[in-house]
Design an enzyme around this catalytic site. Structure first.
Site, PDB file in Angstrom:
ATOM      1  N   ASP A   8      -3.748  -6.061   0.637  1.00  0.00           N
ATOM      2  CA  ASP A   8      -2.534  -5.621   1.301  1.00  0.00           C
ATOM      3  C   ASP A   8      -2.088  -6.746   2.249  1.00  0.00           C
ATOM      4  O   ASP A   8      -2.881  -7.639   2.578  1.00  0.00           O
ATOM      5  CB  ASP A   8      -2.845  -4.327   2.067  1.00  0.00           C
ATOM      6  CG  ASP A   8      -1.704  -3.932   2.966  1.00  0.00           C
ATOM      7  OD1 ASP A   8      -0.564  -3.862   2.467  1.00  0.00           O
ATOM      8  OD2 ASP A   8      -1.945  -3.712   4.171  1.00  0.00           O
ATOM      9  N   ARG A   9      -0.834  -6.736   2.670  1.00  0.00           N
ATOM     10  CA  ARG A   9      -0.364  -7.805   3.547  1.00  0.00           C
ATOM     11  C   ARG A   9      -0.415  -7.379   5.027  1.00  0.00           C
ATOM     12  O   ARG A   9      -1.291  -7.819   5.765  1.00  0.00           O
ATOM     13  CB  ARG A   9       1.057  -8.233   3.148  1.00  0.00           C
ATOM     14  CG  ARG A   9       1.466  -9.571   3.747  1.00  0.00           C
ATOM     15  CD  ARG A   9       2.963  -9.860   3.551  1.00  0.00           C
ATOM     16  NE  ARG A   9       3.776  -9.164   4.532  1.00  0.00           N
ATOM     17  CZ  ARG A   9       5.107  -9.267   4.605  1.00  0.00           C
ATOM     18  NH1 ARG A   9       5.768 -10.009   3.738  1.00  0.00           N
ATOM     19  NH2 ARG A   9       5.776  -8.613   5.537  1.00  0.00           N
ATOM     20  N   ASP A  10       0.515  -6.484   5.420  1.00  0.00           N
ATOM     21  CA  ASP A  10       0.681  -6.181   6.848  1.00  0.00           C
ATOM     22  C   ASP A  10      -0.506  -5.388   7.400  1.00  0.00           C
ATOM     23  O   ASP A  10      -0.922  -4.387   6.830  1.00  0.00           O
ATOM     24  CB  ASP A  10       1.982  -5.404   7.058  1.00  0.00           C
ATOM     25  CG  ASP A  10       3.207  -6.230   6.631  1.00  0.00           C
ATOM     26  OD1 ASP A  10       3.105  -7.475   6.601  1.00  0.00           O
ATOM     27  OD2 ASP A  10       4.245  -5.622   6.309  1.00  0.00           O
ATOM     28  N   ASN A  62       4.011  -3.320  -0.062  1.00  0.00           N
ATOM     29  CA  ASN A  62       5.220  -2.485  -0.013  1.00  0.00           C
ATOM     30  C   ASN A  62       6.156  -3.066   1.036  1.00  0.00           C
ATOM     31  O   ASN A  62       5.727  -3.316   2.175  1.00  0.00           O
ATOM     32  CB  ASN A  62       4.874  -1.055   0.443  1.00  0.00           C
ATOM     33  CG  ASN A  62       4.348  -0.176  -0.684  1.00  0.00           C
ATOM     34  OD1 ASN A  62       4.240  -0.618  -1.828  1.00  0.00           O
ATOM     35  ND2 ASN A  62       4.033   1.056  -0.342  1.00  0.00           N
ATOM     36  N   GLN A  63       7.399  -3.287   0.682  1.00  0.00           N
ATOM     37  CA  GLN A  63       8.392  -3.735   1.669  1.00  0.00           C
ATOM     38  C   GLN A  63       9.621  -2.837   1.553  1.00  0.00           C
ATOM     39  O   GLN A  63      10.730  -3.287   1.204  1.00  0.00           O
ATOM     40  CB  GLN A  63       8.725  -5.219   1.469  1.00  0.00           C
ATOM     41  CG  GLN A  63       7.578  -6.161   1.808  1.00  0.00           C
ATOM     42  CD  GLN A  63       7.176  -6.122   3.284  1.00  0.00           C
ATOM     43  OE1 GLN A  63       8.014  -5.944   4.163  1.00  0.00           O
ATOM     44  NE2 GLN A  63       5.878  -6.256   3.561  1.00  0.00           N
TER      45      GLN A  63
HETATM   46 MG   LIG Z   1      -0.789  -2.605   5.586  1.00  0.00          MG
END
Ligand SMILES: [Mg+2]
Length: 280
Positions: A8-10, A62-63
């Site tokens: 995942d990114r954030d 997800n963005q």
């Molecule tokens: Mg996240």
């Protein structure tokens, strides 16, 4: 086929929820500018360790803020590029982004979408495009939907790691520890073989033991056979090699021959090893 770690990114790689709240229509947790990118502690080292272990590193993010009109895809790309630039070169193999959201304002992106986590779409697309062995892969994220997405894509639930300060695995560095420990436990166990010394106990002499160990290292280097461990005591030398048994016996025969030749030169007519050529 290579295994991957789907990241995942954030709040897995970079700060997001803890950034100052952005102006509407962005939501708290949206990273609205590359200038706001700040990697979480230990992320660079964790990525480097996973990369060295042979995993592809694939970011799936997800963005939904793009569908909400808070940021555009170019900004998402710029944030991704900033994350790349803060890591040693080429550590991250790919980014997958889902800009859709069922309650958006940008008409073309206002929909549910199979790529949107907890859907499996981003991982499935990455697995197809990058020839990833999903069964050998892992996923790490800070939300339940990250874990659910990975499981829906066929990743074993034990390999879908949900991280967070209040969870048993607190961050990506701790997740990398779990992944690398499990990977080495699942690696080749190796073949263990042993040579017994003659009754004259030549291995009681430290110099002889050191020479045998050095000779084993040299044979391993010359043959490309992995010497996983070696132990010498007064009675025998035990080696564990990353090969099958036939190659291990060949390795031992070469160790026996070369060290006997050295020992016979040192002590006229001397022999290090017992009569029985069959190794244990
Ligand atoms: Mg996240």
């Amino acid at each position: 086929m290579r295994a991957a770690v789907f990241l995942d990114r954030d709040e897995t790689l970079n700060r997001a929820d803890s950034l100052p709240p952005p102006p509407p229509p962005a939501n708290p947790g949206d990273v609205t500018s590359p200038a706001l990118v700040e990697l979480l502690p230990g992320v660079a080292d964790a990525c480097a360790r996973l990369h060295r272990a042979g995993f592809l590193l694939v970011v799936c993010s997800n963005q939904g803020s793009v569908a909400r009109g808070a940021i555009d895809l170019r900004t998402v790309e710029a944030v991704n590029d900033r994350i790349r630039s803060l890591l040693p070169a080429d550590l991250l193999d790919a980014f997958y982004v889902c800009p859709f959201h069922p309650r958006g304002h940008v008409k073309a992106l206002t929909a549910e979408h199979p790529w949107r986590k907890p859907g499996p779409g981003m991982i499935e697309a990455a697995a197809a495009e990058l020839s990833i062995d999903t069964a050998g892969s892992w996923a790490v994220g800070d939300k339940q939907r990250d874990r659910d997405s990975a499981i829906a894509a066929g990743i074993d639930p034990s390999r879908a790691l949900w991280i967070g300060p209040d969870r048993p695995i607190v961050d990506l560095a701790a997740a990398a520890d779990v992944i690398l420990k499990a990977s080495s436990a699942g690696a080749v166990q190796g073949t263990t073989v042993r040579l017994r010394a003659t009754s004259g106990a030549p291995l009681a002499e430290a110099r002889n033991r050191a020479t045998v160990i050095a000779a084993a290292g040299a044979i391993a280097e010359r043959t490309g056979i992995g010497l996983l461990s070696i132990h010498a005591d007064d009675e025998s030398v035990t080696v564990t090699l990353d090969t099958d048994r036939i190659a291990a016996i060949g390795f031992l025969a070469e160790l026996r021959r070369s060290t006997n030749a050295w020992y016979a030169g040192r002590i006229s007519g001397g022999t290090l090893w017992g009569e029985d050529p069959a190794p244990e």
